[in-house]
Design a protein around this motif. Sequence first.
Motif, short mmCIF file in Angstrom:
data_model
loop_
_atom_site.label_atom_id
_atom_site.label_comp_id
_atom_site.label_asym_id
_atom_site.label_seq_id
_atom_site.Cartn_x
_atom_site.Cartn_y
_atom_site.Cartn_z
N PRO A 11 0.79 -1.23 0.00
CA PRO A 11 0.00 0.00 0.00
C PRO A 11 0.83 1.28 0.00
N ARG A 12 2.13 1.17 0.26
CA ARG A 12 2.99 2.35 0.29
C ARG A 12 4.21 2.12 -0.60
N PRO A 13 3.99 1.91 -1.89
CA PRO A 13 5.14 1.58 -2.76
C PRO A 13 6.16 2.70 -2.85
N LEU A 14 5.71 3.96 -2.87
CA LEU A 14 6.67 5.06 -2.97
C LEU A 14 7.49 5.19 -1.68
N LEU A 15 6.88 4.85 -0.55
CA LEU A 15 7.62 4.84 0.71
C LEU A 15 8.72 3.78 0.65
N ASP A 16 8.42 2.64 0.05
CA ASP A 16 9.43 1.60 -0.10
C ASP A 16 10.61 2.11 -0.91
N VAL A 17 10.32 2.79 -2.01
CA VAL A 17 11.38 3.34 -2.85
C VAL A 17 12.20 4.35 -2.08
N PHE A 18 11.53 5.22 -1.34
CA PHE A 18 12.23 6.25 -0.57
C PHE A 18 13.16 5.61 0.46
N LEU A 19 12.67 4.59 1.17
CA LEU A 19 13.50 3.94 2.19
C LEU A 19 14.71 3.27 1.56
N GLN A 20 14.53 2.64 0.40
CA GLN A 20 15.65 2.00 -0.27
C GLN A 20 16.70 3.01 -0.68
N VAL A 21 16.24 4.15 -1.17
CA VAL A 21 17.18 5.19 -1.61
C VAL A 21 17.96 5.75 -0.42
N VAL A 22 17.26 6.06 0.67
CA VAL A 22 17.93 6.61 1.85
C VAL A 22 18.92 5.58 2.41
N ALA A 23 18.52 4.32 2.42
CA ALA A 23 19.43 3.27 2.91
C ALA A 23 20.67 3.20 2.03
N ALA A 24 20.49 3.35 0.71
CA ALA A 24 21.62 3.27 -0.22
C ALA A 24 22.59 4.43 -0.02
N VAL A 25 22.06 5.64 0.14
CA VAL A 25 22.93 6.83 0.22
C VAL A 25 23.58 6.97 1.59
N THR A 26 23.22 6.16 2.54
CA THR A 26 23.86 6.19 3.86
C THR A 26 24.72 4.94 4.09
N LEU A 27 24.15 3.78 3.82
CA LEU A 27 24.85 2.53 4.11
C LEU A 27 26.05 2.32 3.18
N LEU A 28 25.88 2.59 1.89
CA LEU A 28 26.97 2.34 0.94
C LEU A 28 28.20 3.21 1.21
N PRO A 29 28.06 4.54 1.27
CA PRO A 29 29.28 5.33 1.51
C PRO A 29 29.88 5.08 2.89
N GLY A 30 29.02 4.91 3.90
CA GLY A 30 29.55 4.63 5.23
C GLY A 30 30.31 3.32 5.28
N GLY A 31 29.74 2.28 4.68
CA GLY A 31 30.40 0.98 4.67
C GLY A 31 31.70 0.99 3.88
N LEU A 32 31.69 1.64 2.70
CA LEU A 32 32.90 1.71 1.89
C LEU A 32 34.00 2.51 2.60
N ALA A 33 33.59 3.56 3.31
CA ALA A 33 34.58 4.36 4.03
C ALA A 33 35.26 3.54 5.12
N LEU A 34 34.48 2.73 5.83
CA LEU A 34 35.06 1.90 6.89
C LEU A 34 35.92 0.78 6.32
N LEU A 35 35.58 0.31 5.12
CA LEU A 35 36.35 -0.79 4.52
C LEU A 35 37.64 -0.31 3.86
N ASN A 36 37.75 0.99 3.62
CA ASN A 36 38.91 1.49 2.88
C ASN A 36 40.25 1.10 3.49
N PRO A 37 40.48 1.26 4.79
CA PRO A 37 41.78 0.85 5.35
C PRO A 37 42.05 -0.64 5.15
N TRP A 38 41.02 -1.46 5.33
CA TRP A 38 41.20 -2.90 5.17
C TRP A 38 41.50 -3.27 3.73
#
Length: 205
Positions: free
Chosen positions: A73-100
């Motif tokens: 019933p909230r498909p656009l909310l699903d899209v929004f959550l996926q986008v926000v998760a992508a723009v926070t989780l991906l750069p944060g995770g890659l930044a932490l993995l960089n030294p390793w």
Amino acid sequence: MADQRQTREIRRTVRRVKNYWYRAGVPRKVRRDKAEELHAHLLEAVNDGRRVEDVVGRDVAAFASEWAQAERPRPLLDVFLQVVAAVTLLPGGLALLNPWLNTALGQDDPRTGLPVESLAFLAVYVPALVGWQLVRVLRHRLTTQQAAILGVLLFIAYAVVLFPVTGWGRNTDAFVVLQPTTAWTLVIIGTAIQGLASWLKRSRR
């Protein structure tokens, strides 16, 4: 009674619809239960002298998409959550993995952060993700031809923008340093949002 050809057509149609529901993020239990209902409904229609196409129409993907909206019933909310998760989780995770990663590659760079090339890639990837998700969510409002054209245009736009942007990133040694606390905050926020999205899916079962 349905003959073998009709039975195969029913099974093939149900399988195609289930595949779309899977890509649309419909929970597994819902997919299984609704697929059984659809199979029984199609079998009943065929036994009454109707065709499978009379029930699902010529555009099976549009039929599956329209049904999926009732389960989401909230498909656009699903899209929004996926986008926000992508723009926070991906750069944060890659930044932490960089030294390793640098250590694994034999390089001495203990900094927490992202090369500009990685940020350039994310700057292209996220809009492409949004566009693809919107096409998928609104699939029931599009014809097969319209959906195909939009998909091709999205791919072309992604490719056209990707090469110059990532090429520019490769031509510079610029590095965006993030404090470990900032990177971990991004990861925690992204993980929490992804968890919220998953919880919303499960709550619709």
